[in-house]
Design an enzyme around this catalytic site. Structure first.
Site, PDB file in Angstrom:
ATOM      1  N   LYS A 129      27.855 -35.101 -24.990  1.00  0.00           N
ATOM      2  CA  LYS A 129      27.673 -33.825 -25.698  1.00  0.00           C
ATOM      3  C   LYS A 129      27.293 -34.109 -27.154  1.00  0.00           C
ATOM      4  CE  LYS A 129      30.106 -29.380 -26.355  1.00  0.00           C
ATOM      5  NZ  LYS A 129      31.387 -28.677 -26.189  1.00  0.00           N
ATOM      6  N   SER A 174      30.946 -24.036 -24.178  1.00  0.00           N
ATOM      7  CA  SER A 174      29.809 -24.485 -24.933  1.00  0.00           C
ATOM      8  C   SER A 174      29.139 -25.744 -24.386  1.00  0.00           C
ATOM      9  CB  SER A 174      30.257 -24.756 -26.371  1.00  0.00           C
ATOM     10  OG  SER A 174      31.170 -25.859 -26.405  1.00  0.00           O
ATOM     11  N   SER A 179      35.503 -25.103 -23.048  1.00  0.00           N
ATOM     12  CA  SER A 179      34.110 -25.571 -22.992  1.00  0.00           C
ATOM     13  C   SER A 179      33.827 -26.748 -22.069  1.00  0.00           C
ATOM     14  CB  SER A 179      33.625 -25.917 -24.387  1.00  0.00           C
ATOM     15  OG  SER A 179      33.397 -24.724 -25.104  1.00  0.00           O
TER      16      SER A 179
HETATM   17  N1  GLN Z   1      33.972 -20.168 -25.512  1.00  0.00           N
HETATM   18  C1  GLN Z   1      35.009 -20.468 -26.431  1.00  0.00           C
HETATM   19  C2  GLN Z   1      34.581 -20.158 -27.833  1.00  0.00           C
HETATM   20  O1  GLN Z   1      33.539 -19.627 -27.976  1.00  0.00           O
HETATM   21  C3  GLN Z   1      35.421 -21.914 -26.271  1.00  0.00           C
HETATM   22  C4  GLN Z   1      34.549 -22.861 -26.955  1.00  0.00           C
HETATM   23  C5  GLN Z   1      34.941 -24.286 -26.791  1.00  0.00           C
HETATM   24  O2  GLN Z   1      35.805 -24.633 -25.996  1.00  0.00           O
HETATM   25  N2  GLN Z   1      34.322 -25.111 -27.601  1.00  0.00           N
HETATM   26  O3  GLN Z   1      35.241 -20.433 -28.769  1.00  0.00           O
END
Ligand code: GLN
Length: 496
Positions: A88, A163, A187
């Site tokens: 990532k 994400s 994410s």
């Molecule tokens: N979707 C969640 C957010 O927008 C989690 C994001 C993540 O785990 N980086 O914060």
């Protein structure tokens, strides 16, 4: 159509990482051949899928050659030596750009490797490239990337989750056998669920955050992504471990993860106590998701587990608490992008003051979701509102941790769906932040409490993947692998 991206000819592309590692160790196939096969696959499908922001073909082949040399010398560093991986784009890499999906870091090549990057290199895993993500890991669909859209390989009109949608789509499109993600609020698990891959959010503090560009430091955790539970366990063992460079790193073992996955695969769950979280199902959940969850619970019972319903009353407030704590930390962490130290600089033509250059750069470099969260966080932390918002959210966080602690007094693991629905259509929620946030309903409590959790595929609903979430106490990550592998064996393969 899905079949084109979730299946392919070729033994290498379809093999598990565990199998590839064994074959490379036995010199039945070389790491260079394996790495080339994945680079070719990326070249063939990634124009459509968009999983990668950067592909480092030369560096990957060079690493593969070193892995082959190590194997030939009898010096393979791990069971995954020679098996390539996707990383990532939030982990620093000295030999590739690290953008976090943001324009503000366009073209930035970090001066040091993240701890996770170092561990992958030391274990001999060639890095294929850096995967797409929501900007600074804020989002649930990867649509907040400043660079490109990533498509779900099961249906290219749908989101791959976020994400870490790039890492999950790379796995599901057979463009990588392994991947690394980060999980601040879901994410890793949520993209795994919607792409029928496996993702684990390790216990907070057990995978070093050194070189992981911070979103919300008290929640962020790097973790392994794979296509099988055993592959994910093998990768988890490579990246876990104490690191004095991360002040929140825990110096404690997380258990024997690979052994737990192997025990689980044998299938017997007698003596294991499983709690179904009452608050994480029911109204608002897609019927196909609930049906899949019920079928999964039945499989676990059939394998000998004792299943009971458990109530975690404060989970209902997790979303509200998370979306105050996360933006508060974001507003502080992202202050470092000041136009002086990294990447983009706008207005540096002699006619603007330093403050103006900073403002112009942040205006141009951050996308709308990042700006929204910086503003919410700044507000929540401001004098006069701190107690009412941030302080209150921290109290809720404690209550959620207590719910977990109480539940784990009577059960070994908890289970729930990972997402309330299957993957939604690209564009469907981009203009509705609240609807986007609601997609994380089931994954947030885990991060707030710092415990461990896995998403394991639990079949299809109308042709789209559904995930089963398994949650374990802090430092009991091995339980995820035992139960996950048992369930995976009981469930059998998921066919497109
Ligand atoms: N979707 C969640 C957010 O927008 C989690 C994001 C993540 O785990 N980086 O914060």
């Amino acid at each position: 159509m899905a079949q084109q991206y979730t299946a392919a000819d070729g033994e290498i592309l379809n093999a598990t990482a565990a199998r590839l590692g064994e074959q490379i160790a036995a010199r039945e196939v070389s790491s260079v051949e394996v790495t080339r096969a994945f680079l070719d696959r990326i070249a063939a499908v990634d124009d459509t899928i968009g999983a990668y922001l950067h592909v480092g073909a030369d560096a990957a082949i060079a690493a593969a050659e070193r892995a082959d040399a190590a194997v030939a010398a009898g010096e393979a560093a791990s069971p995954l030596t020679g098996v390539p991986i996707a990383l990532k784009d939030v982990f620093t890499t000295v030999d590739a750009p690290t953008t976090c999906g943001s324009k503000i870091l366009e073209g930035w090549v970090p001066p040091y490797d993240a701890a996770v990057t170092e561990k992958l290199r030391a274990a001999g895993l060639p890095i294929l490239g850096k995967t797409n993500m929501d900007e600074f890991a804020m989002g649930s669909s990867t649509e907040n990337s400043a660079y490109q859209v990533t498509r779900n390989p099961w249906d290219t009109d749908r989101i791959p989750g976020g994400s870490g949608g790039g890492s999950a789509a790379a796995l599901a499109s057979l463009s990588a056998p392994l991947a690394i993600g980060t999980d601040t609020g879901g994410s890793i698990r949520q993209p795994a669920a919607v792409t029928a891959t496996v993702g684990v959010k390790p216990t907070y503090g057990t995978v070093s955050r050194y070189g992981l560009v911070a979103c919300a430091s008290s929640l962020d955790q790097g973790g392994p992504c794979g296509r099988t539970v055993l592959d994910t366990a093998l990768l988890h063992e490579v990246i876990a471990g104490h690191d004095p460079r991360d002040s929140t790193s825990i110096d404690a073992p997380v258990g024997d993860l690979v052994a737990a996955a192997k025990t689980g695969a044998a299938g017997d769950l007698s003596g294991v106590r499983i709690g179904v979280v009452k608050e994480l199902s029911g109204e608002g959940y897609q019927p196909g998701v609930l049906a899949s969850f019920e079928a999964a619970v039945k499989e676990l019972t059939d394998r000998g587990a004792t299943v009971v319903e458990v109530t975690c009353p404060h989970f209902t407030y997790a979303l509200g608490a998370y979306y105050l704590i996360l933006p508060s930390e974001v507003s502080s962490n992202l202050a470092r992008f000041d136009a002086m130290r990294y990447g983009l600089r706008v207005g540096d033509d002699g006619s603007h003051s330093a403050d103006e250059v900073m403002a112009l750069t942040r205006e141009a470099g951050f996308g709308p979701e990042v700006k929204r969260r910086i503003m919410i966080g700044t507000y929540a932390l401001s004098a006069g509102y701190y107690d009412a918002y941030y302080g209150q959210a921290q109290k809720v966080r404690t209550l959620i941790a207590r719910d977990f602690a109480a539940a784990f007094e009577t059960v070994d693991v908890l289970v729930s769906p990972v997402t309330p629905t299957t993957a939604f259509k690209l564009g469907e929620k981009v203009d509705d932040p609240l609807a986007m946030y609601l997609f994380d309903l089931c994954t947030l409590p885990v991060n707030l409490a710092g415990v461990a959790a896995m998403s394991v595929p639990s079949g299809l609903s109308d042709g789209l993947p559904v995930g089963l979430q398994i949650m374990a106490p802090a430092l009991a990550d091995d339980r995820l692998y035992r139960v996950g592998a048992a369930y995976e064996a009981a469930r059998g393969p998921i066919a497109p």
